[in-house]
Scaffold this motif. Structure first.
Motif, PDB file in Angstrom:
ATOM      1  N   PHE A 196       1.006  -1.187  -0.067  1.00  0.00           N
ATOM      2  CA  PHE A 196       0.077  -0.002   0.002  1.00  0.00           C
ATOM      3  C   PHE A 196       0.834   1.251  -0.023  1.00  0.00           C
ATOM      4  O   PHE A 196       1.143   1.967   1.102  1.00  0.00           O
ATOM      5  N   PRO A 197       1.638   1.446  -1.285  1.00  0.00           N
ATOM      6  CA  PRO A 197       2.434   2.554  -1.248  1.00  0.00           C
ATOM      7  C   PRO A 197       1.992   4.012  -0.856  1.00  0.00           C
ATOM      8  O   PRO A 197       2.802   4.944  -0.779  1.00  0.00           O
ATOM      9  N   GLY A 198       0.681   4.145  -1.186  1.00  0.00           N
ATOM     10  CA  GLY A 198       0.113   5.565  -1.026  1.00  0.00           C
ATOM     11  C   GLY A 198      -1.354   5.446  -0.870  1.00  0.00           C
ATOM     12  O   GLY A 198      -2.074   4.521  -0.598  1.00  0.00           O
ATOM     13  N   TRP A 199      -2.283   6.594  -0.762  1.00  0.00           N
ATOM     14  CA  TRP A 199      -3.425   6.826  -0.419  1.00  0.00           C
ATOM     15  C   TRP A 199      -4.304   6.537  -1.766  1.00  0.00           C
ATOM     16  O   TRP A 199      -5.459   6.202  -1.482  1.00  0.00           O
ATOM     17  N   ASP A 200      -3.664   6.375  -2.831  1.00  0.00           N
ATOM     18  CA  ASP A 200      -4.378   6.252  -4.014  1.00  0.00           C
ATOM     19  C   ASP A 200      -4.626   4.674  -4.220  1.00  0.00           C
ATOM     20  O   ASP A 200      -3.856   3.924  -4.606  1.00  0.00           O
ATOM     21  N   PRO A 201      -5.968   4.249  -4.170  1.00  0.00           N
ATOM     22  CA  PRO A 201      -6.121   2.745  -4.379  1.00  0.00           C
ATOM     23  C   PRO A 201      -5.882   2.060  -5.484  1.00  0.00           C
ATOM     24  O   PRO A 201      -5.565   1.152  -5.425  1.00  0.00           O
ATOM     25  N   ARG A 202      -5.416   2.921  -6.653  1.00  0.00           N
ATOM     26  CA  ARG A 202      -4.897   2.503  -7.861  1.00  0.00           C
ATOM     27  C   ARG A 202      -3.354   1.679  -7.687  1.00  0.00           C
ATOM     28  O   ARG A 202      -3.346   0.856  -8.515  1.00  0.00           O
ATOM     29  N   THR A 203      -2.915   2.176  -6.568  1.00  0.00           N
ATOM     30  CA  THR A 203      -1.432   1.763  -6.305  1.00  0.00           C
ATOM     31  C   THR A 203      -1.546   0.572  -5.594  1.00  0.00           C
ATOM     32  O   THR A 203      -0.555  -0.261  -5.069  1.00  0.00           O
ATOM     33  N   TRP A 204      -2.802   0.231  -4.928  1.00  0.00           N
ATOM     34  CA  TRP A 204      -2.636  -0.896  -3.851  1.00  0.00           C
ATOM     35  C   TRP A 204      -2.595  -2.287  -4.501  1.00  0.00           C
ATOM     36  O   TRP A 204      -2.942  -2.434  -5.809  1.00  0.00           O
ATOM     37  N   GLN A 205      -1.779  -3.010  -4.081  1.00  0.00           N
ATOM     38  CA  GLN A 205      -1.548  -4.266  -4.411  1.00  0.00           C
ATOM     39  C   GLN A 205      -2.264  -5.669  -3.569  1.00  0.00           C
ATOM     40  O   GLN A 205      -1.355  -6.299  -3.157  1.00  0.00           O
ATOM     41  N   ILE A 206      -3.464  -5.572  -3.590  1.00  0.00           N
ATOM     42  CA  ILE A 206      -4.099  -6.401  -2.678  1.00  0.00           C
ATOM     43  C   ILE A 206      -3.920  -7.756  -3.066  1.00  0.00           C
ATOM     44  O   ILE A 206      -3.717  -8.546  -2.278  1.00  0.00           O
ATOM     45  N   ARG A 207      -4.124  -8.083  -4.321  1.00  0.00           N
ATOM     46  CA  ARG A 207      -3.751  -9.517  -4.710  1.00  0.00           C
ATOM     47  C   ARG A 207      -2.359 -10.003  -4.281  1.00  0.00           C
ATOM     48  O   ARG A 207      -2.314 -11.271  -3.913  1.00  0.00           O
ATOM     49  N   HIS A 208      -1.547  -9.123  -4.580  1.00  0.00           N
ATOM     50  CA  HIS A 208       0.057  -9.645  -4.444  1.00  0.00           C
ATOM     51  C   HIS A 208      -0.039  -9.799  -2.655  1.00  0.00           C
ATOM     52  O   HIS A 208       0.789 -10.532  -2.357  1.00  0.00           O
ATOM     53  N   MET A 209      -0.684  -8.873  -2.006  1.00  0.00           N
ATOM     54  CA  MET A 209      -0.569  -8.940  -0.442  1.00  0.00           C
ATOM     55  C   MET A 209      -1.024 -10.623   0.049  1.00  0.00           C
ATOM     56  O   MET A 209      -0.428 -11.190   0.791  1.00  0.00           O
ATOM     57  N   PHE A 210      -2.132 -10.859  -0.756  1.00  0.00           N
ATOM     58  CA  PHE A 210      -2.667 -12.156  -0.402  1.00  0.00           C
ATOM     59  C   PHE A 210      -1.766 -13.462  -0.876  1.00  0.00           C
ATOM     60  O   PHE A 210      -1.559 -14.375  -0.364  1.00  0.00           O
ATOM     61  N   ILE A 211      -0.999 -12.988  -1.941  1.00  0.00           N
ATOM     62  CA  ILE A 211      -0.011 -14.089  -2.462  1.00  0.00           C
ATOM     63  C   ILE A 211       1.156 -14.178  -1.301  1.00  0.00           C
ATOM     64  O   ILE A 211       1.705 -15.286  -1.081  1.00  0.00           O
TER      65      ILE A 211
END
Length: 378
Positions: A196-211
């Motif tokens: 979660f590098p910033g507040w912009d949800p487009r930069t969030w890597q949720i799928r990668h977090m679950f990996i």
């Protein structure tokens, strides 16, 4: 009146619950539809190197070296990943005797050929921790006395073919750019910023977090009970492929590992020692490859994507046998610590491809040279 209030409150909360469930289902459906549309074939069978990758790689090298400095053990410098070994053992890799002609590539060209090998089994973390901690687990295999030119021009005397793996089929970053951001956050102690590098949800890597969470699995009973994957692709003759090593207990004498004290910090080493040294029972695996079908979504440049077995099954090309042996001695453990495994210690038929492998070429060499030079000064 109070009863009526509770009934109305219950009805209201029930409606809220149903709305939340409905929104969740809609969100799941939209995400599934988008994923199926976005992640679909066909894909390229050739490498595609993005602009700026070389510059990002140089920054990652400096970050990786800082990780080595942070996690050194007393005065000894450890690897920047897979720092803790359960042991290095001797192994034999035998090419399947009835191997199909299309699979007779590189070190698998001669059916029945037996390669002598060294294998390192490890935890994934950059610093040693309790084996009971959730972590990735690694396996690296080095075939010895492999003829032919090595990929690295300054390593022509090695005569080696390395296979480097860990126990999850895909990686928690897609490419070099994501790896740069991820390792920088981890090195600075900002693990949340890794995904979660910033507040912009487009930069969030949720799928990668679950990996990543899936990669940090509970410890197996023994390193010989896990399946290990290359994650990144390699040449396999004219084709592209990933590989894995899976347990093959039916090829070895039947064995049940005695219960281990998983409260001990090094119980995985103890389990390996119990089987190979105390009970003198070998361990067996199969080495398999999964060939890319470019008409399916099996990309080269995105290691976060698992190649589906329904698109391309794994095919057994060799059997791996770890014979009974004594491996846990001070001299052998020091030799294990000094041994380098690198997917670029390889021949052309098994050339590493894709961004993460290009990154490994630079980072492995730089970190290994730094670590060995510092340890030589001690």
């Amino acid at each position: 009146m109070l009863t009526t209030l509770w009934v109305r409150l219950g009805a209201f909360l029930g409606k809220v619950f149903l709305i939340v469930v409905a929104l969740g289902l809609i969100g799941w459906l939209l995400a599934t539809t988008w994923f199926a549309w976005h992640y679909r074939g066909p894909v390229s069978a050739q490498e595609q190197i993005p602009l700026g990758e070389s510059a990002m790689t140089q920054g990652i090298i400096q970050t990786a070296i800082s990780v080595v400095d942070q996690h050194r053990e007393s005065t000894r410098y450890l690897r920047d990943a897979h720092a803790k070994a359960h042991g290095c053992v001797k192994a034999e890799v035998q090419v399947v005797s009835d191997l199909a002609p299309a699979l007779r590539q590189g070190v698998f060209a001669e059916p029945g050929k037996v390669w002598q090998a060294s294998m390192r089994l490890s935890n994934g973390n950059a610093y040693p921790q309790m084996d009971s901690a959730k972590d990735a687990r690694g396996m690296a295999i080095k075939l010895m006395d492999v003829p032919g030119p090595q990929l690295l021009t300054d390593q022509q005397g090695r005569g080696e073919q390395d296979f480097v793996m860990f126990n999850h089929p895909n990686f928690f970053v897609s490419d070099v750019a994501e790896y740069a951001q991820n390792i920088a956050a981890q090195a600075n102690g900002q693990s949340k910023q890794a995904f979660f590098p910033g507040w912009d949800p487009r930069t969030w890597q949720i799928r990668h977090m679950f990996i990543a969470l899936g990669t940090l699995a509970p410890a197996p009973n023994s390193p010989t009970e896990s399946t290990y994957y290359s994650v990144s692709p390699y040449k396999f003759g004219a084709a592209n492929a990933k590989f894995r090593v899976a347990p093959d207990p039916q090829s070895c004498p039947q064995y049940s590992l005695p219960p281990q004290n998983q409260g001990l910090p090094n119980f995985l080493r103890n389990a390996l020692n119990q089987q190979l040294s105390a009970d003198r029972v070998p361990a067996c695996f199969v080495l398999q490859i999964q060939r890319q079908d470019p008409s399916k979504f099996m990309p080269i440049e995105d290691t976060s994507i698992e190649w589906k077995e329904s698109d391309a099954p794994f095919e057994t090309v060799a059997k791996v046998r770890i014979p009974a042996q004594d491996f846990d001695t001070p001299a052998l453990n020091l030799a294990c610590d000094n041994q380098s495994f690198n997917p670029w210690f390889a021949i052309e038929a098994h050339r590493p491809i894709g961004g993460i492998n290009r990154l490994r070429k630079a980072v492995y060499e730089a970190v290994s040279e730094y670590r060995h030079s510092r340890n030589a000064e001690q």
